[in-house]
Motif scaffolding. Structure first.
Motif, short mmCIF file in Angstrom:
data_model
loop_
_atom_site.label_atom_id
_atom_site.label_comp_id
_atom_site.label_asym_id
_atom_site.label_seq_id
_atom_site.Cartn_x
_atom_site.Cartn_y
_atom_site.Cartn_z
N THR A 44 -25.38 -13.37 40.91
CA THR A 44 -26.47 -14.21 40.44
C THR A 44 -27.70 -13.43 39.98
OG1 THR A 44 -25.71 -15.88 42.00
CG2 THR A 44 -27.86 -16.22 41.04
N THR A 45 -28.14 -12.45 40.75
CA THR A 45 -29.34 -11.70 40.39
C THR A 45 -29.16 -10.98 39.06
OG1 THR A 45 -29.91 -11.36 42.72
CG2 THR A 45 -30.92 -9.88 41.13
N ILE A 91 -31.00 -9.49 34.61
CA ILE A 91 -30.64 -8.26 33.89
C ILE A 91 -29.88 -8.57 32.60
CG2 ILE A 91 -29.49 -6.02 34.04
CD1 ILE A 91 -31.82 -6.35 35.99
N LEU A 92 -28.90 -9.45 32.69
CA LEU A 92 -27.98 -9.65 31.57
C LEU A 92 -28.51 -10.40 30.35
CD1 LEU A 92 -24.40 -10.31 33.01
CD2 LEU A 92 -25.25 -8.33 31.73
N PRO A 93 -29.39 -11.39 30.48
CA PRO A 93 -29.78 -12.16 29.29
C PRO A 93 -30.21 -11.31 28.10
CG PRO A 93 -30.58 -13.27 31.23
CD PRO A 93 -30.01 -11.96 31.70
N ALA A 94 -31.09 -10.34 28.33
CA ALA A 94 -31.56 -9.48 27.23
C ALA A 94 -30.43 -8.60 26.70
CB ALA A 94 -32.73 -8.63 27.69
N VAL A 95 -29.58 -8.10 27.62
CA VAL A 95 -28.47 -7.23 27.22
C VAL A 95 -27.47 -8.00 26.36
CG1 VAL A 95 -26.57 -5.79 28.04
CG2 VAL A 95 -28.74 -5.83 29.29
N LEU A 96 -27.10 -9.21 26.82
CA LEU A 96 -26.12 -10.00 26.08
C LEU A 96 -26.66 -10.43 24.72
CD1 LEU A 96 -24.60 -12.25 28.88
CD2 LEU A 96 -23.57 -10.28 27.76
N ALA A 97 -27.95 -10.69 24.63
CA ALA A 97 -28.53 -11.07 23.34
C ALA A 97 -28.36 -9.93 22.33
CB ALA A 97 -30.02 -11.41 23.52
N LYS A 98 -28.62 -8.70 22.76
CA LYS A 98 -28.47 -7.55 21.87
C LYS A 98 -27.00 -7.24 21.59
CE LYS A 98 -32.79 -6.53 21.22
NZ LYS A 98 -33.38 -6.65 19.86
N PHE A 99 -26.16 -7.41 22.63
CA PHE A 99 -24.73 -7.12 22.47
C PHE A 99 -24.08 -8.05 21.45
CE2 PHE A 99 -20.24 -7.48 23.67
CZ PHE A 99 -19.88 -6.14 23.75
N PHE A 140 -22.26 0.19 26.11
CA PHE A 140 -23.42 -0.48 25.51
C PHE A 140 -24.51 -0.69 26.56
CE2 PHE A 140 -25.98 -4.13 24.38
CZ PHE A 140 -26.28 -3.90 23.04
N MET A 141 -24.13 -1.12 27.76
CA MET A 141 -25.10 -1.37 28.82
C MET A 141 -25.86 -0.10 29.18
SD MET A 141 -26.38 -3.53 31.17
CE MET A 141 -25.41 -4.69 32.13
N HIS A 142 -25.13 1.02 29.35
CA HIS A 142 -25.79 2.28 29.66
C HIS A 142 -26.79 2.66 28.55
CE1 HIS A 142 -23.90 3.45 33.35
NE2 HIS A 142 -22.68 3.43 32.84
N HIS A 143 -26.36 2.49 27.30
CA HIS A 143 -27.23 2.83 26.17
C HIS A 143 -28.47 1.93 26.16
CE1 HIS A 143 -28.42 4.12 22.16
NE2 HIS A 143 -28.52 2.84 21.81
N TYR A 144 -28.27 0.64 26.43
CA TYR A 144 -29.39 -0.30 26.43
C TYR A 144 -30.41 0.06 27.51
CZ TYR A 144 -32.07 -4.60 26.98
OH TYR A 144 -33.10 -5.50 27.08
N LEU A 145 -29.93 0.37 28.71
CA LEU A 145 -30.84 0.70 29.82
C LEU A 145 -31.63 1.97 29.52
CD1 LEU A 145 -28.49 -0.03 32.87
CD2 LEU A 145 -30.31 -1.50 31.97
N GLU A 146 -30.95 2.94 28.90
CA GLU A 146 -31.63 4.19 28.56
C GLU A 146 -32.64 3.98 27.43
OE1 GLU A 146 -30.53 8.81 27.34
OE2 GLU A 146 -28.99 7.24 27.28
N GLU A 147 -32.22 3.27 26.40
CA GLU A 147 -33.08 3.06 25.23
C GLU A 147 -34.33 2.27 25.59
OE1 GLU A 147 -31.69 0.45 21.98
OE2 GLU A 147 -31.92 2.21 20.68
N ASN A 148 -34.18 1.30 26.50
CA ASN A 148 -35.31 0.45 26.87
C ASN A 148 -36.04 0.94 28.12
OD1 ASN A 148 -35.25 -2.20 25.08
ND2 ASN A 148 -33.13 -1.60 25.47
N LYS A 149 -35.62 2.13 28.60
CA LYS A 149 -36.29 2.76 29.75
C LYS A 149 -36.45 1.79 30.93
CE LYS A 149 -38.78 6.21 27.03
NZ LYS A 149 -38.01 5.99 25.78
N ILE A 150 -35.37 1.12 31.25
CA ILE A 150 -35.37 0.19 32.38
C ILE A 150 -35.53 0.99 33.67
CG2 ILE A 150 -34.10 -1.61 33.60
CD1 ILE A 150 -34.94 -2.37 30.74
N PRO A 151 -36.52 0.70 34.51
CA PRO A 151 -36.69 1.48 35.76
C PRO A 151 -35.48 1.31 36.66
CG PRO A 151 -38.07 -0.51 35.76
CD PRO A 151 -37.53 -0.38 34.37
N GLY A 152 -35.08 2.43 37.26
CA GLY A 152 -33.94 2.37 38.17
C GLY A 152 -32.61 2.65 37.51
#
Length: 310
Positions: free
Chosen positions: A99-100, A105-113, A290-302
């Motif tokens: 759920t968390t 986390i996923l809404p923004a990722v899925l929109a870009k994907f 794609f998820m790894h790339h998204y997190l790195e590109e958007n500098k998601i903390p953690g």
């Protein structure tokens, strides 16, 4: 390309209902019945026991289901890989997320994907970590994302994001709660927590165990089935909640909630991809990259650094 009768059988077998299979596949119930009878005629055996309005798999039906899962999985892999020869990403990707992760986390990722891969059809199951792991083992999904700290030996886990659970109160209603508590004071704080089976509760239990405490040591007033429910409750309550820091960014920034520090008690965990051992789908691997790339590109903390090759 796959035999539609196999899809019909799989849907009926998983739902144990001709009606639900009809709704899921958008075909009439008589058509569902016709396809099942054709399969039974082909193999000269009954696939389902029919007892009034209820059905169950026969021994032959169970054998058929085991093969059907592998065949349909290979068809999806074939379709995906063949389209890659033309630099096209297409097919069905079945995701499951606790759920968390699903909510924050996923809404923004899925929109870009979906923007980058418009021909990929995505389905998403949103439930707690234990249910996601079960869905993987039952071949209902291709890739899971969970937040739990316990691991099943028959599944593969790959961390992709660090998370911390924080103790929060309403800035307005919980003004009497000190900004910092000792462990002993923390155990007397009225709390609202997630339900049994959630990765959040698993993380809390493990952190408590490291200090020789049990969940029963806490003053738990209520268990709720989602973080949003906890947040809504806290707005009107003197209780505190323990939730992912990702889920309360907006409330902390607006001043609606504040964090209560317990320096001696930290609740940390990883969000993980989880997949069946040796059965990773090509589409799932593409999503992981794609998820790894998204997190790195958007500098998601953690963000957890990906393994070589990702």
């Amino acid at each position: 390309m796959s035999d539609f009768r196999l899809k019909v059988f799989y849907s009926v077998a998983k739902n144990l209902s001709f009606t639900k299979a009809s709704q899921e596949l958008f075909v009439s119930q008589p058509a569902i019945t016709k396809h099942i009878r054709e399969l039974e005629g082909m193999y000269q055996t009954r696939l389902f026991n029919r007892l009034g309005n209820r059905i169950s798999l026969t021994e032959a039906g169970q054998v058929m289901l085991e093969h059907c899962e592998r065949i349909l999985s290979e068809y999806r892999r074939l379709e995906y890989d063949m389209h890659l020869l033309h630099n096209e990403y297409t097919g069905l990707l079945r995701l499951g997320a606790s759920t968390t992760i699903a909510q924050y986390i996923l809404p923004a990722v899925l929109a870009k994907f979906t923007e980058k891969f418009p021909k990929i059809q995505i389905s998403l199951i949103d439930t707690n970590s234990r249910n996601i792991e079960q869905a993987l083992q039952e071949h209902v999904i291709d890739l899971g994302m969970v937040e739990g700290v316990f691991r099943s030996p028959v599944l593969k886990y790959e961390p992709f994001l660090c998370d911390e659970l924080v103790t929060v109160v309403s800035a307005k209603v919980g003004e009497k709660v000190p900004e910092e508590l000792s462990v002993e004071e923390f155990t007397q704080l009225p709390l609202v927590l997630r339900e049994r089976g959630s990765g959040t509760l698993d993380t809390i239990e493990m952190a408590l165990a490291e200090r020789g405490l049990k969940l029963s040591s806490l003053k738990v007033k209520m268990n709720l089935g989602s973080t949003e429910s906890i947040k809504s409750f806290l707005r009107y309550s003197h209780c505190a909640g323990i939730v992912s820091v990702f889920s309360v960014y907006d409330e902390l920034e607006s001043g609606a909630f504040r964090i209560v520090e317990v320096p001696e008690m930290k609740f940390k965990r990883h969000f993980c991809f989880v997949s069946a051992l040796g059965q990773e789908e090509s589409g799932a691997l593409n999503f992981i990259r794609f998820m790894h790339h998204y997190l790195e590109e958007n500098k998601i903390p953690g963000r957890v650094c990906p393994k070589p090759g990702y």
